[in-house]
Design a protein around this motif. Sequence first.
Motif: not given
Length: 345
Positions: A41-65
């Motif tokens: 609902x939140x991200x897929x429409x934006x990726x499609x609108x931007x024409x994104x075909x390849x998306x790298x998904x970083x695993x970033x760990x916030x300081x609280x963890x």
Amino acid sequence: MDTRNDWHGLHSGAVVADTHNDLLMAVVARPVPRWASYFRERWLPQLRAGGVDLQVLPVFIADAYRPEGALRQTLRMIEAAHRLADGNQDSVALCRDGAELDAALTSGRIALVLALESAPGVGDDIELLETLHRLGVRVASLAHFGRTALADGSAEDGTGSRLTRAGVEAVGEMERMGMIFDVSHLGATGVEHVLEISTRPVLATHSSARALRDHHRNLTDDQIAGIARLGGVVCVNFYAPYLHETDHTLDRLVDHLEHVVAVAGIDHVGLGPDFIKEVFADTTPPCCEPDDYGPIPYLPGLEGPSGLPLVTEVLVRRGWAAADVVKVLGANVVRLFRDELGRAG
């Protein structure tokens, strides 16, 4: 010729690769049963609108963890990536090698590639890199802004530190497994160390040109040229303060792209947007932005992935050849990933 239709058609027909979007942070902040649907609902429409075909998904760990909960949160974010992929199989596919990448692109699905950003959950237990590789991670860096057991981040440039012994071992293990090393956020001396010891191409997932904006998060010309010599790709960051002190416009972004092309060559440049506006909006209270950032300026129209066609518009306006635009939008990153993802050394 209708210039707008020209650039619009060029963008639509190109493979577009974004090598850094922290959307997993927003996904994992939702209740577990919502991970897949929230992404849809939140991200897929934006990726499609931007024409994104390849998306790298970083695993970033916030300081609280960090440090105690870093590995657990790393595993939760990786699980979230798998669940959002499983829950949206008609639209996305988690890819571990070139064959899976090609299959996703051929089918019209967005290829997702998992990456570790600074790997705080690993510490100096290098054997865990293989565990994370088994779970699908194919790109990794060793530091963020601060110090880790493996290396110093760019905010610690004053230390002049090279990689630790465990960091050197990590580079070797990554090369053995076919996990691409990411130099973004690594301290300057650490980048030089990596370029000395690497035998396979490396990647800068979200770094701009220090010659145009003297910021520790940007790469020097020598570092950019070194990445190109190894066959790697420098993906330019869209974060406005890294591009210029005050002139936060698309033209300043394209200045950085053109500079990196001039230094590295057209075959070694890509896009590493680092979109954070909606990630912050979805992961922090409505009262404020994270304390360490303060008020954040954004490039107009490029607050999120739906604005990516604007980059193509400016490149065309600047007189770029269509073939060069296609390379920078994503062909260079796709070539690197096709050749290197999961390929044992």
